[in-house]
Design an enzyme around this catalytic site. Structure first.
Site, PDB file in Angstrom:
ATOM      1  N   HIS A 191       0.825  -1.221   0.000  1.00  5.74           N
ATOM      2  CA  HIS A 191       0.000   0.000   0.000  1.00  5.74           C
ATOM      3  C   HIS A 191       0.849   1.257   0.000  1.00  5.74           C
ATOM      4  O   HIS A 191       0.519   2.248  -0.623  1.00  5.74           O
ATOM      5  CB  HIS A 191      -0.872   0.024   1.256  1.00  5.74           C
ATOM      6  CG  HIS A 191      -1.943  -1.002   1.226  1.00  5.74           C
ATOM      7  ND1 HIS A 191      -2.560  -1.463   2.353  1.00  5.74           N
ATOM      8  CD2 HIS A 191      -2.517  -1.642   0.200  1.00  5.74           C
ATOM      9  CE1 HIS A 191      -3.469  -2.359   2.025  1.00  5.74           C
ATOM     10  NE2 HIS A 191      -3.443  -2.492   0.719  1.00  5.74           N
ATOM     11  N   GLU A 433      -2.252 -13.777 -23.261  1.00  2.67           N
ATOM     12  CA  GLU A 433      -1.178 -13.821 -22.255  1.00  2.67           C
ATOM     13  C   GLU A 433      -0.579 -15.220 -22.130  1.00  2.67           C
ATOM     14  O   GLU A 433       0.388 -15.414 -21.418  1.00  2.67           O
ATOM     15  CB  GLU A 433      -1.732 -13.417 -20.877  1.00  2.67           C
ATOM     16  CG  GLU A 433      -2.390 -12.056 -20.861  1.00  2.67           C
ATOM     17  CD  GLU A 433      -2.835 -11.632 -19.481  1.00  2.67           C
ATOM     18  OE1 GLU A 433      -2.098 -10.906 -18.823  1.00  2.67           O
ATOM     19  OE2 GLU A 433      -3.948 -12.037 -19.059  1.00  2.67           O
ATOM     20  N   ASP A 457       2.626 -11.166 -18.784  1.00  2.00           N
ATOM     21  CA  ASP A 457       2.362 -12.588 -18.555  1.00  2.00           C
ATOM     22  C   ASP A 457       2.787 -13.435 -19.745  1.00  2.00           C
ATOM     23  O   ASP A 457       3.257 -14.564 -19.569  1.00  2.00           O
ATOM     24  CB  ASP A 457       0.874 -12.810 -18.250  1.00  2.00           C
ATOM     25  CG  ASP A 457       0.579 -12.551 -16.782  1.00  2.00           C
ATOM     26  OD1 ASP A 457       1.383 -12.978 -15.943  1.00  2.00           O
ATOM     27  OD2 ASP A 457      -0.443 -11.897 -16.481  1.00  2.00           O
ATOM     28  N   CYS A 504      -0.651  -4.208 -24.213  1.00  2.00           N
ATOM     29  CA  CYS A 504      -0.832  -3.443 -22.973  1.00  2.00           C
ATOM     30  C   CYS A 504       0.139  -3.841 -21.875  1.00  2.00           C
ATOM     31  O   CYS A 504       0.008  -3.399 -20.745  1.00  2.00           O
ATOM     32  CB  CYS A 504      -2.271  -3.571 -22.475  1.00  2.00           C
ATOM     33  SG  CYS A 504      -2.727  -5.248 -22.032  1.00  2.00           S
TER      34      CYS A 504
HETATM   35  C1  PEP Z   1       0.171  -8.340 -18.728  1.00  2.00           C
HETATM   36  O1  PEP Z   1       0.214  -9.485 -18.237  1.00  2.00           O
HETATM   37  O2  PEP Z   1       0.964  -7.948 -19.610  1.00  2.00           O
HETATM   38  C2  PEP Z   1      -0.824  -7.375 -18.252  1.00  2.00           C
HETATM   39  C3  PEP Z   1      -0.971  -6.213 -18.834  1.00  2.00           C
HETATM   40  O3  PEP Z   1      -1.555  -7.729 -17.168  1.00  2.00           O
HETATM   41  P1  PEP Z   1      -0.994  -7.622 -15.652  1.00  2.00           P
HETATM   42  O4  PEP Z   1       0.346  -6.953 -15.680  1.00  2.00           O
HETATM   43  O5  PEP Z   1      -2.018  -6.861 -14.912  1.00  2.00           O
HETATM   44  O6  PEP Z   1      -0.925  -9.074 -15.281  1.00  2.00           O
HETATM   45 MG    MG Z   2      -1.424 -10.188 -17.053  1.00  2.00          MG
END
Ligand code: PEP
Ligand code: MG
Length: 582
Positions: A191, A433, A457, A504
């Site tokens: 946090h 992913e 991921d 992303c």
């Molecule tokens: C990813 O896995 O690239 C992703 C954007 O999701 P997170 O980082 O939230 O697992």
């Molecule tokens: Mg992810």
């Protein structure tokens, strides 16, 4: 000069004098009350709980006003600790049966719980130790009548150096006075780290034992980009960091000028730059940084600091705020990606040996239909307010995608039957992913509207490297040729069916890698809001042909090291100095 390495959790460079904060101020020695005094002592404790609750509630309210409801809710979790029945009964038995003074009982019980949490193998639990210490401190302040040294009234600008800071202490900082934060303990998911990021104070945590090597008044530099701490810097180092800080400030000013211009290559190809966000209050800063929309809203952060599931209304209010603040720009809401290293897992499932391969993400949502339905209802309701799209995380099999879509349809029918106004034509996408999905994407693609590649991921699952394990961090490379081939294949299959592909994962934050993705044909990137201006600058200074040539050559290389070296070298020749220095 002493240089130390920690975990970078909030970017920026801070240079200033250390204020070493020793929170071991309350040393409660063993103290028993006289026979017959136990009832009075218990009442003193009950009264302290009441007063501490009022104070925590006031903290909750003022933090919510400053940083948004979700961060304010950290204090709701602390309020729950305060009224926890097991804790209360332990305290009651120490005070009533063993004649402990209220202070001594509080100190004993809270120290025991904080130590147990700190030792927990899950980082989620170990980081909750700071919350327990916060509650203990609030109680002892009331009981002893002595406010502990607090950081709210720092007399001058300082860099706070401490073994550990509680979220309450961090949220109480005056950002005008606190230039930076550095702690021996802590991790990036704690946090305290999240609050520091929300307040835009440069911070490095998890440095390890070093407080014996620093005193208040020593000069300190915090590099919140690289996770570095420099104590008593030499003249050359101080000058270098001062220049870097000035340079970054001037970069930020220069980049402001292109904020409202589109992210187009110099020959006119438009790239959409979307933002990844975790908290609703960040939407305003996404707009301020020129984001084209939200490409990834990590809704699992709604679970931060709570041990009860959010209600449908709480989900809805959070989504509605983001949609409204984004002012008609698209918002991709990802359904809960709880589990593994993410918060909130503890209330939903048992700890697992291999959480990244376990009951996480869409698997967890499908296993808990009531929880999933509540979230989907809120998303569909929020979709009436703007351009909302739904995205499912960590899909691995077609059955999962179909089950999730089935639930979406059924929730939408329920809402319609209840006479609720909903948006029927919500676009539905999935994250890519897991390598299995890339291999089977031709079977998935007709059943979705868009895909978004989560390279964080995808890299972990392709290369069999735990993304959070420092000892294999050198193997965790998003530019590994195997990962690049999976990205390329995903884009080609989606493009053939005229479906959009975005990326992303963190990879998009790096301008060299982002230009490679553009060269591979990706036209939508979603990244941290703070990284958007610099990437826009990079994109506006290259042609699409240059990106394509770069991608063509990069995809023919054989190792991650070769790809990285090649991309960095190319970037240096393509973009202005400002991008390289940022
Ligand atoms: C990813 O896995 O690239 C992703 C954007 O999701 P997170 O980082 O939230 O697992
Ligand atoms: Mg992810």
């Amino acid at each position: 000069m002493l240089e130390l390495q920690g975990i970078a959790v909030s970017p920026g460079v801070a240079i200033g004098r250390a204020l070493v904060f020793d929170r071991e101020g309350y040393r409660i020695t063993r103290c028993l009350v006289a026979v017959g005094e136990d009832e009075r002592e218990w009442q003193r404790f009950v009264d302290a709980v009441r007063q501490a609750s009022l104070k925590l509630e006031a903290n909750r309210q003022s933090t919510a006003d400053k940083l948004g409801e979700r961060i304010g809710d950290i204090f709701s979790a602390q309020l729950q600790v305060l009224s926890d029945p097991q804790l209360q009964s332990e305290l009651e038995s120490l005070i009533r049966k063993r004649a402990y003074s209220a202070e001594y009982a509080v100190s004993e019980v809270f120290t025991k719980y904080a130590a147990a949490f700190r030792k927990a193998s899950s980082s989620f639990l170990s980081e909750r130790a700071a919350d327990i210490r916060d509650v203990e401190r609030s109680l002892l302040e009331v009981l002893t009548g002595q406010p502990m040294e607090t950081l709210k009234t720092i007399p001058h600008e300082a860099i706070i150096v401490s073994h550990e800071l509680t979220p309450g202490e961090t949220a109480g900082f005056d950002p005008e006075k606190v230039l930076g934060i550095c702690t021996e303990a802590g991790g990036s998911g704690g946090h305290t780290a999240i609050v520091a990021r929300g307040m835009e104070i440069p911070a490095v945590v998890g440095v390890g034992n070093f407080l014996h090597q620093i005193r208040s008044g020593d000069e300190v530099i915090i590099d919140g980009h690289l996770g570095r701490i420099i104590v008593s810097p030499d003249d050359a180092t101080r000058d270098r960091y001062r220049e870097r800080r000035l340079f970054r400030q001037s970069i930020a000013t220069q980049l402001q000028e292109i904020r409202d211009l589109p992210a187009c290559t110099s020959d006119g190809v438009r790239i959409e730059l979307m933002a990844n966000l975790e908290f609703p209050h960040e939407a305003a800063s996404c707009v301020a940084r020129g984001a084209d929309g939200v490409g990834l809203y990590r809704t699992e952060f709604l679970y931060l600091g709570r041990d009860q599931e959010p209600t449908e209304e709480e989900h809805y209010q959070a989504y509605a705020q983001v949609v409204r603040d984004m002012q008609n720009r698209p918002v991709v809401i990802r359904t809960l990606d709880l589990g593994a290293d993410k918060m909130g897992m503890t209330m939903l499932a048992e700890p697992e040996n291999n959480p990244f391969l376990g009951l996480r993400s869409i698997r967890l949502s499908l296993r808990n239909p009531p929880l999933f339905r509540i979230q989907v209802r809120a998303i569909l309701r929020a979709a009436c307010l703007g351009d909302v799209r739904v995205m499912f995380p960590m899909i691995t099999t077609l059955d999962e995608l179909r089950s999730a879509r089935f639930l979406l349809r059924s929730v939408s029918e329920d809402l319609a039957a209840e006479g609720k106004h909903i948006q029927c034509a919500v676009q539905v996408g999935m994250m890519v992913e897991v390598p299995a999905v890339v291999l089977m994407l031709d079977r998935f693609i007709d059943e979705i509207d868009f895909v978004s590649i989560g390279t964080n991921d995808l890299t972990q699952y392709t290369l069999a490297v735990d993304r959070s394990n420092e000892s294999v961090a050198d193997l965790y490379q998003a530019c590994d040729p195997a990962v690049l081939r999976l990205i390329q294949r995903t884009h080609l299959i989606a493009a053939e069916k005229k479906k959009s592909t975005s990326v992303c994962g963190e990879m998009s934050n790096n301008p060299a890698y982002a230009l490679l993705l553009v060269g591979m044909g990706i036209r939508t990137l979603s990244l941290a809001p703070a990284a958007i201006p610099i990437l826009k600058k990079a994109i506006r200074s290259v042609t699409i042909g240059q990106c394509e040539a770069m991608a063509w050559r990069a995809l023919r290389l054989s190792t991650a090291r070769e790809v990285d070296a090649f991309l960095m070298n190319q970037l240096a020749g393509l973009v202005p100095e400002i991008v390289l220095q940022a």
